[in-house]
Design an enzyme around this catalytic site. Structure first.
Site, short mmCIF file in Angstrom:
data_model
loop_
_atom_site.label_atom_id
_atom_site.label_comp_id
_atom_site.label_asym_id
_atom_site.label_seq_id
_atom_site.Cartn_x
_atom_site.Cartn_y
_atom_site.Cartn_z
CG ASP A 129 -3.26 4.07 3.82
OD1 ASP A 129 -4.35 4.02 4.55
OD2 ASP A 129 -3.09 3.55 3.02
CD1 TRP A 155 -2.33 -2.02 1.84
CD2 TRP A 155 -3.05 -1.02 0.08
NE1 TRP A 155 -3.35 -2.79 1.28
CE2 TRP A 155 -4.03 -2.13 0.07
CE3 TRP A 155 -3.42 -0.24 -1.19
CZ2 TRP A 155 -4.97 -2.44 -0.69
CZ3 TRP A 155 -4.42 -0.58 -2.02
CH2 TRP A 155 -5.10 -1.61 -1.88
CE LYS A 160 -8.53 -2.63 3.77
NZ LYS A 160 -8.06 -1.83 2.97
C1 LIG Z 1 -7.43 -1.48 1.91
C2 LIG Z 1 -6.31 -0.63 1.96
C3 LIG Z 1 -5.98 0.58 0.97
C4 LIG Z 1 -6.96 0.63 -0.25
O1 LIG Z 1 -8.22 1.24 0.31
P1 LIG Z 1 -9.50 1.78 -0.79
O2 LIG Z 1 -10.52 2.30 0.20
O3 LIG Z 1 -9.91 0.33 -1.44
O4 LIG Z 1 -8.84 2.90 -1.69
C5 LIG Z 1 -5.13 1.39 0.96
N1 LIG Z 1 -4.27 1.31 2.25
C6 LIG Z 1 -4.34 0.46 3.09
C7 LIG Z 1 -3.30 0.37 4.24
C8 LIG Z 1 -5.47 -0.29 2.99
O5 LIG Z 1 -5.61 -1.33 4.01
#
Ligand SMILES: *Cc1c(COP(=O)(O)O)cnc(C)c1O
Length: 360
Positions: free
Chosen positions: A172, A102, A196
């Site tokens: 993030d 990511w 999540k």
């Molecule tokens: C799932 C995830 C993403 C992508 O998320 P989207 O909402 O599908 O764009 C980005 N960074 C991390 C750490 C993730 O777990």
């Protein structure tokens, strides 16, 4: 009706109490005669839902007053672009620390807008650890330092904030936000897709220090501009109303469950149960350095990969779903976010033991 024990990495399991409340309020939200999906976002009813969600999130995360909370769309992936668009503030580049896929994606996207300095990376070790911050090659002129506190695919998590010497830290937190107490004041900006650990997909939370916004690059579309969003209570256009409402119920559920201190303790116990089992036998393996292991996503491989399909089939029959690892690393992954119960993790460990006994 029978609910499974859902280990999906995202969208992921939600607290049953929250789902039941959504169900109870679905046709007639508190005497309004309609569902939250059907009301105008300018309506007093929805305004109260929106404001209460923000108030509860601020309380739960102890967000300082000089931070804005934005309810956006586009997922964490859109933030990979919105962050450089908004935070470069005339600077030439930003630092990125890569501890998984990511973060690598975020850095690649940022490369469209600025000079990206990879200050550290564990890619050569297949992202099995976090590079020692003492060795990071930080640029003192960087607009910000970007990290991914929990790498969802690799199961690698920061357990303390790195010192970025005054350069704003951007995180993030998609897969570990709200999983334990965090000192928001250590960050310039935190972002997280909701699906999540917050609520339904479609909502993205951004928490940003006030002084960092208001200098977006000229080409930044208005709805991607943090300042414009902040000035309009995240209602520059129609927000993801239903996801916002359900997320608000999750914030209340966190308050009812001991706040982030209580949630964090429960998550630590859940993770310990699974890792202790993994470490005490030879059939399953987790490749991540112990100090950097994630409390949210636990990848593991079987001694014999030819048994993977059978493992997953038996798990499904036992009511355990979403365990297949990400295609880039293979094996299995158990995502054990806030809404996963200790009993759910125990059921997984019991199944794993039984699988070794019969097939190992
Ligand atoms: C799932 C995830 C993403 C992508 O998320 P989207 O909402 O599908 O764009 C980005 N960074 C991390 C750490 C993730 O777990």
């Amino acid at each position: 009706m029978k609910r499974v024990i859902n280990f999906s990495a995202g969208p992921a399991t939600l607290p049953v109490a929250v789902l039941q409340q959504v169900q109870a309020e679905l046709l007639d939200w508190r005497g309004s005669g309609m569902s939250v999906m059907e009301m105008s976002h300018r309506d007093k009813a929805f305004m109260s839902i929106a404001q209460e969600a923000e108030k509860d999130l601020r309380e739960v995360m102890n967000i300082p007053a000089n931070y804005k909370v934005l309810f956006m769309q586009g997922g964490a992936t859109a933030q990979f672009s919105f962050v450089p668009m908004n935070l470069l503030r005339g600077k030439a580049g930003a630092d990125y620390v890569l501890t998984g896929d990511w973060g690598k994606k975020a850095a690649k996207e940022a490369g469209r807008y600025c000079k990206v300095n990879i200050a550290a990376s564990s890619e050569a070790d297949r992202y099995t650890h976090i590079p020692d911050p003492a060795g990071w090659k930080l640029d003192p002129d960087a607009a910000y330092v970007h990290i991914t506190p929990n790498e969802t695919i690799h199961g690698v998590e920061f357990h303390a904030e790195p010192d970025t010497q005054g350069v704003p830290l951007v995180a993030d937190m998609s897969s570990n936000i709200l999983s334990r107490p965090v000192d928001v004041s250590r960050y310039g900006l935190i972002y997280a897709g909701a699906q999540k650990n917050i609520g339904p997909a479609g909502l993205t939370i951004v928490i940003v220090r006030e002084d960092l916004i208001g200098q977006a690059a000229a080409m930044t579309p208005g709805i991607f501009d943090y300042k414009q969003m902040a000035d309009n209570e995240s209602m520059l256009n129609t927000p993801p109303c239903f996801a916002w409402y359900v997320s608000g119920l999750v914030f209340k559920w966190i308050k009812d469950n001991g706040g982030l201190a209580g949630i964090g303790e429960r998550n630590a116990r859940k993770a310990a149960l699974l890792y202790d089992y993994l470490d005490g036998q030879d059939f399953y393996r987790n490749p991540v350095k112990k100090e950097n292991r994630s409390r949210m996503n636990v990848p593991f491989t079987l001694a014999n990969a030819e048994l993977d399909a059978e493992f997953l089939k038996g798990a499904k029959a036992a009511g355990l779903t979403g365990l297949k690892g990400h295609r880039s690393v293979g094996g299995m992954r158990a995502s054990i976010y806030n809404a996963m119960t200790l009993e759910g993790v125990q059921a997984l460990v019991d199944y794993m033991k039984e699988f070794v006994r019969t097939r190992g």
